[in-house]
Design a protein around this motif. Structure first.
Motif, PDB file in Angstrom:
ATOM      1  N   ALA A   1       0.796  -1.226   0.000  1.00 36.23           N
ATOM      2  CA  ALA A   1       0.000   0.000   0.000  1.00 36.23           C
ATOM      3  C   ALA A   1       0.830   1.278   0.000  1.00 36.23           C
ATOM      4  CB  ALA A   1      -0.938  -0.007   1.210  1.00 36.23           C
ATOM      5  N   HIS A   2       1.718   1.418   0.972  1.00 48.10           N
ATOM      6  CA  HIS A   2       2.480   2.658   1.142  1.00 48.10           C
ATOM      7  C   HIS A   2       3.966   2.424   0.884  1.00 48.10           C
ATOM      8  CE1 HIS A   2      -0.687   5.253   2.892  1.00 48.10           C
ATOM      9  NE2 HIS A   2      -1.171   4.120   3.386  1.00 48.10           N
ATOM     10  N   ASP A   3       4.623   3.470   0.386  1.00 49.07           N
ATOM     11  CA  ASP A   3       6.076   3.448   0.197  1.00 49.07           C
ATOM     12  C   ASP A   3       6.716   3.976   1.472  1.00 49.07           C
ATOM     13  OD1 ASP A   3       8.616   3.335  -0.782  1.00 49.07           O
ATOM     14  OD2 ASP A   3       8.437   5.104  -2.065  1.00 49.07           O
ATOM     15  N   GLY A   4       6.743   3.153   2.483  1.00 47.84           N
ATOM     16  CA  GLY A   4       7.161   3.548   3.822  1.00 47.84           C
ATOM     17  C   GLY A   4       6.151   3.042   4.824  1.00 47.84           C
ATOM     18  N   ALA A   5       6.307   3.424   6.069  1.00 49.58           N
ATOM     19  CA  ALA A   5       5.457   2.893   7.137  1.00 49.58           C
ATOM     20  C   ALA A   5       4.033   3.416   7.051  1.00 49.58           C
ATOM     21  CB  ALA A   5       6.048   3.254   8.491  1.00 49.58           C
ATOM     22  N   VAL A   6       3.079   2.555   7.415  1.00 47.86           N
ATOM     23  CA  VAL A   6       1.707   3.022   7.654  1.00 47.86           C
ATOM     24  C   VAL A   6       1.685   3.604   9.062  1.00 47.86           C
ATOM     25  CG1 VAL A   6      -0.725   2.438   7.583  1.00 47.86           C
ATOM     26  CG2 VAL A   6       0.888   1.094   6.250  1.00 47.86           C
ATOM     27  N   LEU A   7       1.145   4.809   9.196  1.00 43.97           N
ATOM     28  CA  LEU A   7       1.158   5.501  10.482  1.00 43.97           C
ATOM     29  C   LEU A   7      -0.166   5.416  11.228  1.00 43.97           C
ATOM     30  CD1 LEU A   7       3.100   8.719   9.420  1.00 43.97           C
ATOM     31  CD2 LEU A   7       4.027   6.636  10.452  1.00 43.97           C
ATOM     32  N   ASN A   8      -1.270   5.327  10.481  1.00 44.45           N
ATOM     33  CA  ASN A   8      -2.576   5.353  11.117  1.00 44.45           C
ATOM     34  C   ASN A   8      -3.597   4.741  10.171  1.00 44.45           C
ATOM     35  OD1 ASN A   8      -4.861   7.877  12.408  1.00 44.45           O
ATOM     36  ND2 ASN A   8      -4.291   5.937  13.296  1.00 44.45           N
ATOM     37  N   MET A   9      -4.604   4.071  10.743  1.00 44.27           N
ATOM     38  CA  MET A   9      -5.679   3.509   9.934  1.00 44.27           C
ATOM     39  C   MET A   9      -6.979   3.571  10.729  1.00 44.27           C
ATOM     40  SD  MET A   9      -5.762  -0.046   7.790  1.00 44.27           S
ATOM     41  CE  MET A   9      -5.604  -1.064   9.237  1.00 44.27           C
ATOM     42  N   VAL A  10      -8.066   3.973  10.046  1.00 43.07           N
ATOM     43  CA  VAL A  10      -9.374   4.089  10.695  1.00 43.07           C
ATOM     44  C   VAL A  10     -10.456   3.593   9.740  1.00 43.07           C
ATOM     45  CG1 VAL A  10      -8.682   6.070  12.108  1.00 43.07           C
ATOM     46  CG2 VAL A  10      -9.741   6.456   9.872  1.00 43.07           C
ATOM     47  N   PRO A  11     -11.633   3.232  10.266  1.00 42.20           N
ATOM     48  CA  PRO A  11     -12.758   2.940   9.377  1.00 42.20           C
ATOM     49  C   PRO A  11     -13.094   4.177   8.558  1.00 42.20           C
ATOM     50  CG  PRO A  11     -13.244   2.286  11.645  1.00 42.20           C
ATOM     51  CD  PRO A  11     -11.999   3.096  11.691  1.00 42.20           C
ATOM     52  N   ASP A  12     -13.331   4.009   7.260  1.00 41.22           N
ATOM     53  CA  ASP A  12     -13.726   5.148   6.447  1.00 41.22           C
ATOM     54  C   ASP A  12     -15.192   5.486   6.715  1.00 41.22           C
ATOM     55  OD1 ASP A  12     -13.569   7.231   4.670  1.00 41.22           O
ATOM     56  OD2 ASP A  12     -13.019   6.024   2.929  1.00 41.22           O
ATOM     57  N   SER A  13     -15.657   6.580   6.155  1.00 40.18           N
ATOM     58  CA  SER A  13     -16.997   7.078   6.441  1.00 40.18           C
ATOM     59  C   SER A  13     -18.095   6.091   6.053  1.00 40.18           C
ATOM     60  CB  SER A  13     -17.223   8.403   5.710  1.00 40.18           C
ATOM     61  OG  SER A  13     -16.306   9.370   6.164  1.00 40.18           O
ATOM     62  N   ALA A  14     -17.931   5.434   4.911  1.00 38.61           N
ATOM     63  CA  ALA A  14     -18.959   4.516   4.417  1.00 38.61           C
ATOM     64  C   ALA A  14     -18.493   3.075   4.529  1.00 38.61           C
ATOM     65  CB  ALA A  14     -19.328   4.867   2.978  1.00 38.61           C
ATOM     66  N   ASP A  15     -17.663   2.641   3.581  1.00 36.01           N
ATOM     67  CA  ASP A  15     -17.131   1.283   3.661  1.00 36.01           C
ATOM     68  C   ASP A  15     -15.619   1.319   3.524  1.00 36.01           C
ATOM     69  OD1 ASP A  15     -16.714   1.849   1.013  1.00 36.01           O
ATOM     70  OD2 ASP A  15     -17.913   0.214   0.221  1.00 36.01           O
TER      71      ASP A  15
END
Length: 346
Positions: A62-76
């Motif tokens: 997904a990312h070129d480097g570390a993932v820093l944060n992840m949350v449920p999106d508004s819909a899906d």
């Protein structure tokens, strides 16, 4: 915690675990109930299905480097932010979309999303507000320092950003963007808003919590922690605030005039192992906690009854999340272990 050492663990009975290969920076369930994802420090995201936790987990580069944060999106699906400056939407089927690109020199460090479609993205000293389609609504800031955490109240009307010397409270729909500044000297990072929107609490650099009661600007200081508190979680009705940072799960009462003048309740302590993550059940007064040694346990607040979820030995628990209905639980550790449990009644 020694009293749970020989008990059966729910992970063995009701879940599955995988070695994912890198520090689990965050974990989250999609609001739609069909997806759960583990975000890793190597930039990958591992996507699983709560309905088939023992099935194949999909690895996304997904990312070129570390993932820093992840949350449920508004819909899906989910939103993820990385140190590559990108905000991504992860769909339940694993397809990814770049929602915003803030540039390689920017860290997308803190995220929040509301079912109304509002998305909040903290980058440096600013918080960018986006709608459900990714269109930019406005930028709030600059704040006095790099934003340490963001939270949206239950109604989706106000956004709170923690920073040096306090918290800025913004009305999202205001014509003139001027925050109400909740002041308290020091560095504020982790942030939580009570379900009724009346209390805001932050974790501070100096091993303490600070809170504000918004109705009368009353300060609330909660101290005595041996380490810094990185994880805060209110119970569903806001009666208790669970916190990490001690060798027990520390729960502050937000009823009967508390927390000021009230002693906290402490659950599952005694082994001098620091609690690293907490997550309150979305419906009941139950809290799940992860510890420095990898132990994960679930506790009923009223009775203090503790149920072991996962045994120690897999590294410090670094991520913890419930799904929206409280039937599934996920956790991750610093050594790269991810666990997913189905706790629905059978």
């Amino acid at each position: 915690m020694s009293d749970v050492a020989d008990a059966d663990f729910l992970l063995d009975q009701r879940g599955t675990g995988r070695e994912l290969g890198a520090w689990v920076a965050d974990v989250a369930f999609g609001r739609e109930g069909r997806s759960v994802a583990f975000a890793l420090s190597d930039g990958s995201i591992h996507l699983a299905s709560p309905a088939n936790h023992a099935g194949e987990w999909q690895k996304l580069e997904a990312h070129d480097g570390a993932v820093l944060n992840m949350v449920p999106d508004s819909a899906d699906g989910l939103l993820s932010g990385g140190d590559d400056g990108k905000l991504l939407h992860i769909a339940p089927d694993g397809s990814t979309e770049v929602v915003s690109d803030f540039g390689m020199m920017k860290w997308v460090a803190h995220l929040a999303a509301h079912s109304s479609g509002l998305r909040a993205v903290a980058v440096g000293k600013n918080v960018h507000l986006l709608d459900g389609k990714g269109a930019k609504l406005k930028t709030l800031g600059p704040h006095p320092s790099t934003v340490g955490g963001v939270a949206i109240d239950a109604k989706g009307k106000r956004l709170f950003a923690s920073h040096y010397n306090g918290v800025s409270a913004w009305f999202v729909g205001a014509k003139e963007d001027k925050p109400r500044v909740l002041e308290w000297k020091g560095s504020h990072h982790a942030i939580a808003v009570s379900p009724d929107g009346q209390n805001v609490v932050t974790g501070m650099q100096e091993n303490a919590l600070h809170g504000w009661r918004l109705t009368d600007s009353q300060h609330m200081r909660m101290s005595g922690y041996p380490t810094k508190t990185h994880s805060l979680s209110f119970t569903a009705k806001g009666r208790w605030l669970a916190s990490s940072g001690a060798d027990s799960v520390v729960l502050w009462p937000f009823f009967g005039g508390g927390p000021m003048g009230k002693a906290p309740t402490e659950i599952a302590g005694g082994d001098q192992v620091i609690c690293t993550r907490v997550a309150c059940h979305p419906q009941h007064e139950v809290v799940v906690a992860g510890f420095q040694d990898g132990l994960v346990l679930m506790a009923e607040i009223a009775s203090g009854k503790v149920v072991p979820v996962a045994a120690p030995g897999r590294g410090a628990v670094s991520a913890l999340a419930w799904n929206a209905t409280g039937t599934h639980l996920a956790f991750g550790t610093e050594t790269g272990f991810g666990g997913l449990l189905d706790l629905a009644k059978r």
